[in-house]
Design a protein around this motif. Structure first.
Motif, PDB file in Angstrom:
ATOM      1  N   ARG A 194       0.831  -1.208   0.000  1.00  0.00           N
ATOM      2  CA  ARG A 194       0.000   0.000   0.000  1.00  0.00           C
ATOM      3  C   ARG A 194       0.864   1.257   0.000  1.00  0.00           C
ATOM      4  O   ARG A 194       0.609   2.210  -0.757  1.00  0.00           O
ATOM      5  N   LEU A 195       1.904   1.273   0.846  1.00  0.00           N
ATOM      6  CA  LEU A 195       2.779   2.436   0.917  1.00  0.00           C
ATOM      7  C   LEU A 195       3.511   2.648  -0.404  1.00  0.00           C
ATOM      8  O   LEU A 195       3.695   3.797  -0.847  1.00  0.00           O
ATOM      9  N   ARG A 196       3.944   1.561  -1.048  1.00  0.00           N
ATOM     10  CA  ARG A 196       4.598   1.694  -2.352  1.00  0.00           C
ATOM     11  C   ARG A 196       3.663   2.376  -3.352  1.00  0.00           C
ATOM     12  O   ARG A 196       4.073   3.285  -4.086  1.00  0.00           O
ATOM     13  N   ALA A 197       2.422   1.907  -3.385  1.00  0.00           N
ATOM     14  CA  ALA A 197       1.455   2.482  -4.333  1.00  0.00           C
ATOM     15  C   ALA A 197       1.218   3.956  -4.042  1.00  0.00           C
ATOM     16  O   ALA A 197       1.130   4.785  -4.967  1.00  0.00           O
ATOM     17  N   GLU A 198       1.138   4.306  -2.765  1.00  0.00           N
ATOM     18  CA  GLU A 198       0.915   5.709  -2.401  1.00  0.00           C
ATOM     19  C   GLU A 198       2.107   6.579  -2.794  1.00  0.00           C
ATOM     20  O   GLU A 198       1.938   7.703  -3.287  1.00  0.00           O
ATOM     21  N   HIS A 199       3.325   6.071  -2.574  1.00  0.00           N
ATOM     22  CA  HIS A 199       4.515   6.830  -2.952  1.00  0.00           C
ATOM     23  C   HIS A 199       4.543   7.099  -4.451  1.00  0.00           C
ATOM     24  O   HIS A 199       4.823   8.222  -4.894  1.00  0.00           O
ATOM     25  N   HIS A 200       4.265   6.062  -5.238  1.00  0.00           N
ATOM     26  CA  HIS A 200       4.262   6.237  -6.686  1.00  0.00           C
ATOM     27  C   HIS A 200       3.196   7.237  -7.116  1.00  0.00           C
ATOM     28  O   HIS A 200       3.433   8.059  -8.014  1.00  0.00           O
ATOM     29  N   ALA A 201       2.029   7.180  -6.485  1.00  0.00           N
ATOM     30  CA  ALA A 201       0.949   8.097  -6.840  1.00  0.00           C
ATOM     31  C   ALA A 201       1.330   9.542  -6.552  1.00  0.00           C
ATOM     32  O   ALA A 201       1.032  10.452  -7.343  1.00  0.00           O
ATOM     33  N   ILE A 202       2.003   9.765  -5.421  1.00  0.00           N
ATOM     34  CA  ILE A 202       2.430  11.121  -5.063  1.00  0.00           C
ATOM     35  C   ILE A 202       3.420  11.662  -6.092  1.00  0.00           C
ATOM     36  O   ILE A 202       3.281  12.788  -6.595  1.00  0.00           O
ATOM     37  N   VAL A 203       4.442  10.871  -6.404  1.00  0.00           N
ATOM     38  CA  VAL A 203       5.470  11.337  -7.343  1.00  0.00           C
ATOM     39  C   VAL A 203       4.889  11.483  -8.747  1.00  0.00           C
ATOM     40  O   VAL A 203       5.238  12.422  -9.481  1.00  0.00           O
ATOM     41  N   ASP A 204       3.970  10.598  -9.131  1.00  0.00           N
ATOM     42  CA  ASP A 204       3.319  10.724 -10.439  1.00  0.00           C
ATOM     43  C   ASP A 204       2.538  12.036 -10.532  1.00  0.00           C
ATOM     44  O   ASP A 204       2.571  12.716 -11.566  1.00  0.00           O
ATOM     45  N   ALA A 205       1.821  12.383  -9.454  1.00  0.00           N
ATOM     46  CA  ALA A 205       1.053  13.631  -9.455  1.00  0.00           C
ATOM     47  C   ALA A 205       1.987  14.837  -9.566  1.00  0.00           C
ATOM     48  O   ALA A 205       1.685  15.816 -10.266  1.00  0.00           O
ATOM     49  N   ILE A 206       3.118  14.774  -8.881  1.00  0.00           N
ATOM     50  CA  ILE A 206       4.110  15.854  -8.979  1.00  0.00           C
ATOM     51  C   ILE A 206       4.596  15.991 -10.412  1.00  0.00           C
ATOM     52  O   ILE A 206       4.654  17.094 -10.974  1.00  0.00           O
ATOM     53  N   ASP A 207       4.942  14.870 -11.034  1.00  0.00           N
ATOM     54  CA  ASP A 207       5.475  14.908 -12.397  1.00  0.00           C
ATOM     55  C   ASP A 207       4.439  15.410 -13.401  1.00  0.00           C
ATOM     56  O   ASP A 207       4.798  15.976 -14.444  1.00  0.00           O
TER      57      ASP A 207
END
Length: 236
Positions: A194-207
């Motif tokens: 779950r934490l991995r998915a959340e981290h990727h989602a955060i960085v994707d939104a930034i990008d």
């Protein structure tokens, strides 16, 4: 098992001090795993965990095998905000949990908003840490050390040196209570996924330049962990 996180932190902080004080510099080789283990009174697995974190931070490079090229070599030293904030970590040990969480919410809201809004945003370092965190063989302590490093990498990429310094100073405090909470989680594999998915989602939104989405995601990420971990009260 509860002693292991403290053991590898001893190794990490010992090497960081040597880097900060100039006893180690680029081109120098670290003592062998066996020597570090004996000198610091910790197991070799703890030494390996610390070296893994230092490698992802870009401070050392490790090579397997035998001979003069084997082992770990220093390739960079902490500088600027990283150097200053490493020295502040000791002060963060005694901060109340609620205060640290609330401070994280304020700081990381500003970090992701600034990054997503920047025309020259750069998440290269954060992506490198994300890739390391995708390794499913990581122990909880390794994963959470990289978790803290990911949030620090985003802060440093934001360009605000004060925020980056504060986040670096809080790194040990964040790791310690997040790790303590992980010991109460029955399904760590599920939580780490779950934490991995959340981290990727955060960085994707930034990008994608989506500042509002990134802010909402990082808020949910920070508060959601505490809401799902027994014994930790989510911040208001």
């Amino acid at each position: 098992m509860p002693e292991q996180p403290r053991a590898w932190r001893v190794v990490l902080e010992h090497i960081e001090r040597d880097l900060l004080d100039g006893r180690l510099g680029p081109g120098d080789r670290l003592p062998s795993e066996r020597d570090l283990s004996a000198d610091l009174g910790v197991g070799r697995s703890s030494v390996r965990e610390a070296l893994r974190v230092l490698e992802v931070m870009g401070l050392i490079r490790t090579s397997t095998g035998s001979g003069p090229q084997a082992g770990a070599i220093v390739i960079a030293t902490p500088n600027g905000g990283m150097s200053t904030l490493l020295r502040l970590q000791v002060a963060a040990h005694g901060f109340p949990l609620d205060d640290v969480v609330k401070t994280r919410l304020v700081l990381e809201d500003a970090v992701v908003a600034a990054l997503a809004s920047a025309s020259d945003r750069d998440t290269t370092v954060a992506r490198r840490v994300l890739a390391a965190m995708d390794d499913e063989t990581l122990t909880a302590s390794e994963f959470l050390a990289l978790d803290a490093q990911l949030h620090l990498a985003l802060a440093e990429s934001s360009g605000n040196t004060v925020i980056a310094a504060t986040m670096a100073g809080l790194r040990t405090a964040i790791e310690s209570y997040v790790l303590a909470g992980s010991e109460a989680i029955d399904d760590w594999q599920g939580m780490s996924a779950r934490l991995r998915a959340e981290h990727h989602a955060i960085v994707d939104a930034i990008d994608r330049g989506e500042a509002d989405a990134a802010r909402a995601l990082v808020h949910q990420h920070i508060t959601g962990y505490y809401a799902h971990v027994p014994g930790l009260r989510p911040a208001d």
